[in-house]
Every structure is written in C-alpha cells, then in structure tokens.
Design a protein around this motif. Sequence first.
Motif, short mmCIF file in Angstrom:
data_model
loop_
_atom_site.label_atom_id
_atom_site.label_comp_id
_atom_site.label_asym_id
_atom_site.label_seq_id
_atom_site.Cartn_x
_atom_site.Cartn_y
_atom_site.Cartn_z
N ASN A 169 0.87 -1.18 0.00
CA ASN A 169 0.00 0.00 0.00
C ASN A 169 0.91 1.22 0.00
N PHE A 173 -4.98 4.97 -1.36
CA PHE A 173 -6.30 4.56 -0.88
C PHE A 173 -6.63 5.38 0.35
N SER A 175 -10.35 5.84 1.01
CA SER A 175 -11.77 5.50 1.17
C SER A 175 -12.72 6.66 0.86
N THR A 179 -10.71 5.01 -3.92
CA THR A 179 -11.48 3.98 -3.22
C THR A 179 -11.23 2.54 -3.68
N ASP A 180 -10.32 2.33 -4.62
CA ASP A 180 -10.02 0.97 -5.05
C ASP A 180 -9.24 0.28 -3.93
N SER A 181 -9.81 -0.78 -3.37
CA SER A 181 -9.20 -1.41 -2.19
C SER A 181 -8.18 -2.50 -2.55
N TYR A 184 -7.43 -6.44 -1.18
CA TYR A 184 -8.56 -6.76 -0.31
C TYR A 184 -9.71 -7.40 -1.08
N ASP A 185 -9.89 -7.01 -2.34
CA ASP A 185 -10.96 -7.58 -3.16
C ASP A 185 -10.82 -9.09 -3.28
N ILE A 193 -6.17 -3.98 2.61
CA ILE A 193 -6.87 -2.82 2.03
C ILE A 193 -5.85 -1.85 1.43
N GLY A 194 -6.06 -1.50 0.19
CA GLY A 194 -5.20 -0.53 -0.48
C GLY A 194 -3.88 -1.09 -0.99
#
Length: 273
Positions: A169, A173, A175, A179-181, A184-185, A193-194
């Motif tokens: 990261n 990111f 949020s 906002t693309d995490s 985490y997807d 996240i991120g």
Amino acid sequence: MSKDSTLNCASCHNPKFAFADTVAFSIGVGGKLGNRNAPSVLNMKNRPYYFYDGRAASLEEQALMPIANPLEMNLAVADAVDRLNKNKEYLNLFYKVFKQKPTAQNLSAALAAYEETLETVNSKYDDWANDKIKLSPAEERGKTLFTGDKAKCFDCHFGPDFTGDEFKNIGLFNSTFITDSGRYDKTKSIADIGKFKVPGLRNVAVTAPYMHNGIFKTLEEVLHYYNNPNGIFIHPQNIDPALQKPLGLTKREQTDIISFLKTLTDKKYKKNA
C-alpha cells in the motif's frame, strides 16, 4: 476476441509501448472504461500472481479473464471457443499444436505460451550488468540511490525484473476519493486494504501513465509523489511504514533515479523512452 469483434489483446496492451496502454483506463467493448490501468505484459513468465490484486495465480488463469470481463472484451469464454472452432485457420492451428480442437483450456495455454515469449533482457542496464558498458554519472548516481536506504526503491523493486511480487500500500487509498481497495478484493483481509501488486520496472519509461489507476502521467510525478506521499493525498489508509515519512530526495536525486530507470528500457523500445 471481443463480443463485437472490435478489440483484441493488443488493443489495451500496445506492442509499441512495451505492451501497455497510454491512457489511465483502457476502453472496452461499447466504449466502457476499465477500472484499472492496463499494465505491461512483458516479463510475466513465472510470476506468482497476476493482476494488481493478484486474483490469478498463473498466466493460463489470467489469460481468459479479460475476455469475459464486461468492461473489457465482454465475451463469454465458451463463445470465444466457439468462434475459434468455426474459423478454419485457427481450427487447423489448434489441431497442429494441441492435437485437438479449441477448448477453454488450450486457448488459455496458447495465450500464456505467447506471453511467456515476451521477455526483455536487452537494455542498457543489462549491458552494464554484463560488463559491456559503463553507466553515465547521473545513471550511476541514480542506481546508488535506487538500491540505497534513502530512496528505498530496492525494498520493493528487486530481482531480475525489479519486483519482489509483493503487495504494498503506497498511499493510494483513502476511502473517500481514492477507493479501489486492491488486494482486499481477493483476500477480504483488512490488512490488504489498499495494497496492490508491485510491478516490475523493466521498460517503465515507456509505459506511462503509472500506478493501478494511471494517476501519474510521468516518472517525474511518480518520484515527486514517493518523496512525500502524505503531502500529495491526505489521510491515506494503511500506507506502508516505509512511506510514512518524507524521503527527502532533492530534485537532482529524483532526476538521477529517473536516469537510472531509463536504463531499464529494452533497446527495441528505446525510441519511445
């Protein structure tokens, strides 16, 4: 290979630009925009993960996903296979190579086999590594910074292709408007996240724009960002500890690093660097 037969792989992975695209988001079938920047597909052999979020574990798995993606080619893989079976030239080629008609499995194998040929090892850096030439003073200074503790580039970009194939990261990111995490997807782990897959840097000088969202148009913008991520985008979430404090690179040091990065361009793409 697309639903309306207007797109192929090279539509977004342009051979003239090291098999990358020149826009932040590629245009798919029906004018739809992708949601991530199309990366170069050079030097992808033997990578442990594919895509920015690492959702594919092999080239074969990766190869079919853009075909079915509604933002890209928007064609069911079964329909792609059916088209190949109705094309006499392709039908003969598949029988010649695989001894059978086209299937989803051998289609992915064929695409992956081609991608595995796209390795580049003919750059100025390679000549230097093989003791054929010397780098310029600026390139040498940039290399020292790149591999040193001040710029910290080598912490993530190491190995023959200048990637550790890790997920990091880098502060893109928050949020709110970024906002693309990322990873985490795939994992649904809060720790991811991120995070995005660290790309290799071979031919990086000809693959602008940069980052998963194509947010930076030049290498100068990239270095300016890395020098102080918190000074560009406020309140980044889960940013890597290595980037939580400004690096303190001078303008000349940033320029020297870019000079070194340009030595990673394969000679076949040098005119576009």
